[in-house]
Design a protein around this motif. Structure first.
Motif, short mmCIF file in Angstrom:
data_model
loop_
_atom_site.label_atom_id
_atom_site.label_comp_id
_atom_site.label_asym_id
_atom_site.label_seq_id
_atom_site.Cartn_x
_atom_site.Cartn_y
_atom_site.Cartn_z
N ASP A 1 0.85 -1.19 0.00
CA ASP A 1 0.00 0.00 0.00
C ASP A 1 0.88 1.24 0.00
O ASP A 1 1.34 1.69 1.04
CB ASP A 1 -0.92 -0.01 1.23
N LEU B 1 0.19 4.72 2.27
CA LEU B 1 0.35 4.92 3.71
C LEU B 1 1.36 6.04 3.96
O LEU B 1 2.37 6.15 3.26
CB LEU B 1 0.84 3.62 4.37
N GLN C 1 2.02 6.94 9.57
CA GLN C 1 1.32 5.66 9.79
C GLN C 1 2.30 4.51 9.87
O GLN C 1 2.21 3.64 10.73
CB GLN C 1 0.30 5.41 8.67
N GLU D 1 -23.86 -10.99 5.24
CA GLU D 1 -23.66 -10.18 6.45
C GLU D 1 -23.96 -10.99 7.70
O GLU D 1 -24.94 -11.72 7.75
CB GLU D 1 -24.60 -8.97 6.42
N ARG D 2 -23.09 -10.86 8.70
CA ARG D 2 -23.36 -11.61 9.91
C ARG D 2 -23.31 -10.70 11.11
O ARG D 2 -22.51 -9.79 11.17
CB ARG D 2 -22.32 -12.71 10.12
N MET D 3 -24.13 -10.98 12.03
CA MET D 3 -24.06 -10.30 13.32
C MET D 3 -23.69 -11.37 14.33
O MET D 3 -24.53 -12.14 14.77
CB MET D 3 -25.41 -9.67 13.66
N ILE D 4 -22.44 -11.44 14.64
CA ILE D 4 -21.98 -12.48 15.55
C ILE D 4 -21.06 -11.86 16.58
O ILE D 4 -20.34 -10.91 16.29
CB ILE D 4 -21.27 -13.62 14.78
N PHE D 5 -21.13 -12.38 17.77
CA PHE D 5 -20.38 -11.79 18.87
C PHE D 5 -19.32 -12.77 19.34
O PHE D 5 -19.64 -13.79 19.93
CB PHE D 5 -21.35 -11.44 20.01
N VAL D 6 -18.08 -12.50 19.00
CA VAL D 6 -16.99 -13.36 19.46
C VAL D 6 -15.87 -12.51 20.04
O VAL D 6 -15.77 -11.35 19.73
CB VAL D 6 -16.41 -14.25 18.34
N ILE E 1 -25.22 -7.30 23.61
CA ILE E 1 -24.97 -6.29 22.57
C ILE E 1 -25.86 -6.45 21.35
O ILE E 1 -25.62 -5.88 20.30
CB ILE E 1 -23.49 -6.31 22.13
N PHE F 1 -26.16 -4.41 17.38
CA PHE F 1 -26.31 -5.04 16.07
C PHE F 1 -27.54 -4.50 15.36
O PHE F 1 -27.53 -4.28 14.16
CB PHE F 1 -26.41 -6.56 16.22
N LEU G 1 -26.61 -1.18 14.09
CA LEU G 1 -25.61 -1.35 13.04
C LEU G 1 -26.25 -1.82 11.74
O LEU G 1 -25.89 -1.39 10.65
CB LEU G 1 -24.57 -2.37 13.52
N GLU G 2 -27.23 -2.70 11.87
CA GLU G 2 -27.87 -3.26 10.69
C GLU G 2 -28.56 -2.18 9.86
O GLU G 2 -28.69 -2.30 8.65
CB GLU G 2 -28.89 -4.33 11.12
N VAL H 1 -16.42 -7.36 15.29
CA VAL H 1 -16.35 -8.82 15.22
C VAL H 1 -14.91 -9.27 15.39
O VAL H 1 -14.01 -8.80 14.69
CB VAL H 1 -16.90 -9.34 13.87
N GLY H 2 -14.69 -10.18 16.32
CA GLY H 2 -13.33 -10.61 16.62
C GLY H 2 -12.90 -11.78 15.79
O GLY H 2 -12.88 -12.92 16.25
N GLU H 3 -12.56 -11.52 14.54
CA GLU H 3 -12.03 -12.60 13.72
C GLU H 3 -11.04 -12.04 12.72
O GLU H 3 -11.08 -10.86 12.39
CB GLU H 3 -13.15 -13.37 13.01
N ILE I 1 -17.17 -2.63 20.91
CA ILE I 1 -17.98 -3.37 21.87
C ILE I 1 -17.74 -2.85 23.29
O ILE I 1 -16.58 -2.66 23.68
CB ILE I 1 -17.61 -4.88 21.83
N ALA J 1 -19.80 -6.12 28.09
CA ALA J 1 -20.27 -7.34 27.42
C ALA J 1 -19.39 -8.53 27.78
O ALA J 1 -19.78 -9.68 27.55
CB ALA J 1 -20.28 -7.14 25.91
N GLN K 1 -6.97 0.86 6.16
CA GLN K 1 -7.90 1.91 5.75
C GLN K 1 -9.05 2.03 6.75
O GLN K 1 -9.45 3.13 7.14
CB GLN K 1 -8.48 1.64 4.35
#
Lengths: 159, 403
Positions: free
Chosen positions: A11, A14, A18, A154-159, B20, B24, B27-28, B38-40, B350, B354, B372
């Protein structure tokens, strides 16, 4: 400090600030290093990778195999220089194998490519043969895939 | 008409839903929000690993595997743990493959914990330990880790929490959401408390590969701890394989045998395609781990530095891919902060609450996002902070009407 080059290669936009934060260095250390890379020619240029098709602009890219007869004293270099001076030539590589040089060029039309090959390239002293291949579709260039990646749902997932 | 409220398990009904959901929903509705929630990993699974999965499908490997998982995979896990973390587990009797690290956590708690037992959980931490404990009719006992201690669990805190009912200690390090890690010296102090007791340890090491500065040390490496430690790990975080749902548990044969029994009845076996891909990951994926970790490390430094420069102080995270800054200086609660940041400047993070007790006053930001996105999120957060202040000298105090 090759890390700086790796980051910029991925990139080029930058900022020094940064990159300094990313590598845990000071701004001065980074700007000095970049200036040094530029001065020694390790960094040649900052540019963009463009999908001309998506930009609704017709560009033709061709890969031309060139056979040449090397010249006493200069080997392949002198002929290579005569070829890469042309603005039409994007890339030029000396190859091993059944031909000597690969020319990659882009132009507005196939006709422009053809004209370049027979009027300019083929007439250079020492060029003994050419084979022109037109690129039909670009998939990837400089690590960059041309097709926009498909997004997972699209996902709404909490991890 | 069935009155569902009266037929549903009291135990399950009493579990609080994830706090939370509301974010969501907001956010949606937004199309230009930046989510750092999202923690991934933001990387795709490396191609050679995906290719191995595809190849197994082409060859028609679509049946169940053995309950414990492919023996080649278990051997590869055993070799990997020795190579990377100096851990020794017999692939036949001490290792089995689960549906994500999550299943392994669930099984470890179920195999060890009886009604009335206490499970000690350092907090803030990943959300599942408490609810799973409650489903066993056992009690979670939370220890609030402190920013001043770099969110480590200290021996004193542990000693104070241990009672005759303590059955299990959860050791969630490197930690989600704080980025805290446990050094060898910290683990030795913990071991000193545990030595001579029958307290078992669930060591959730899913982020073991993602430490910055020094390598992760497992509690199982500390003298006398091997016999009481169940190590849980998986492929999601280090190989960017979250959707493959694959993890594993290792531990003393007697414990593993009981966990495997539940796994046999509830799950049968982990997904076959994922297992074949995982063999490739373990065999040829060390370079992928290094590459991604190096990238996270750069973004970690960038975000830490950027947050400081806009007046948000944080403990410098040493592991995982989260930063857990304190935002209480704004005068807002964690939830208020996150909700306003989302509504006003469209950045989703978050609230620390939570993640259990000890989270108030903090937010979790995941930095496994593109540079970005991080740069834009920082710019938006700077606007937000300029309006709300941080309470730190030199930043603007909250003033009504300054918008």
């Amino acid at each position: 400090m090759n890390e700086i080059l790796k980051i910029l290669e991925r990139d080029g936009r930058l900022t020094g600030k940064q990159i300094a934060a990313m590598l845990g260095k000071t701004n001065d250390e980074i700007s000095d290093a970049i200036a040094e890379y530029e001065a020694q020619g390790a960094i040649l240029k900052y540019t963009a990778i463009i999908d001309w098709e998506r930009a609704a602009s017709e560009r033709v890219t061709a890969l031309i195999e060139v056979k040449i007869s090397p010249q006493r004293g200069d080997g392949f270099d002198r002929i290579a220089e005569r070829i890469y001076q042309y603005d039409e030539v994007d890339s030029l590589y000396l190859m091993s194998g059944s031909f000597d040089l690969t020319v990659i060029m882009s132009a507005d039309s196939m006709r422009d490519v053809a004209e370049f090959v027979y009027a300019k390239l083929a007439t250079i002293d020492g060029v003994t043969g050419t084979a022109t291949h037109f690129i039909l579709k670009k998939y990837k260039e400089k690590g960059c895939v041309f097709k926009k990646p498909e997004q997972q749902e699209e996902r709404m997932i909490f991890v | 008409m069935i009155a569902y409220n009266s037929v549903l398990s009291e135990n399950v009904k009493s579990l609080a839903p994830s706090g939370i959901r509301r974010f969501f929903d907001i956010l949606e509705e937004m199309d230009d929000a930046i989510s750092l929630g999202v923690g991934e990993p933001d990387f795709n699974t490396p191609w050679h690993i995906r290719d191995a999965g595809i190849y197994s499908l082409e060859k028609g490997f679509t049946k169940y595997t053995g309950n414990a998982g492919l023996s080649r995979l278990r051997s590869a896990i055993s070799e990997y743990l020795t190579r990377r973390f100096q851990l020794a587990y017999d692939p036949v009797s001490q290792v089995f493959v689960t549906v994500g690290g999550s299943e392994a956590i669930d099984l470890a708690v179920r195999a060890l914990v009886d009604p009335g037992d206490e499970v000690i959980i350092p907090s803030p931490s990943f959300v599942c330990y408490g609810p799973i404990t409650r489903l066993q009719n056992a009690s979670p006992v939370y220890i609030e880790t402190k920013a001043a201690n770099e969110f480590r669990l200290t021996a004193e805190e542990l000693r104070a929490a241990v009672t005759p009912k303590t059955k299990l200690l959860v050791l969630p390090f490197p930690n989600n959401p704080t980025g805290g890690t446990m050094r060898k010296i910290d683990l030795e102090a913990i071991a000193e408390v545990l030595r001579g007791t029958d307290i078992m340890v669930l060591s959730d090491e899913i982020y073991a590969e993602l430490t910055y500065g020094s390598r992760h040390v497992s509690l199982a490496n500390i003298p006398d701890m091997y016999e009481r430690t169940i190590v849980v790990n998986g492929f999601s975080k280090c190989y960017a394989m979250t959707g493959w749902r694959l993890g594993y548990a290792c531990g003393p044969t007697d414990v593993i045998r009981q966990m495997l029994k539940i796994h046999q009845y509830a799950i049968m076996c982990a997904p076959t395609t994922s297992q074949y891909a995982a063999i490739e990951a373990l065999t040829n994926g060390d370079g992928d781990i290094e590459f991604m970790k190096n990238d996270y490390d750069q973004r970690r430094r960038y975000l830490y530095d950027g947050l400081r420069s806009i007046g948000i102080d944080s403990f410098e995270p040493k592991g995982a891919f989260y930063i857990f800054p304190r935002v209480s200086g704004t005068g807002l609660t964690s939830e208020e902060f996150c909700e306003r940041l989302l509504i006003e400047d469209k950045v989703a993070v978050i609230p620390g609450t939570a993640f259990g007790p000890g989270g108030e006053g903090f937010i979790r930001i995941c930095y496994a996002y593109s540079m970005q996105s991080l740069a834009e999120a920082l710019a938006r957060m700077e606007r937000f902070i300029k309006r709300h202040g941080t309470g730190r000298p030199g930043t603007v105090a909250p003033t009504l009407g300054v918008l």
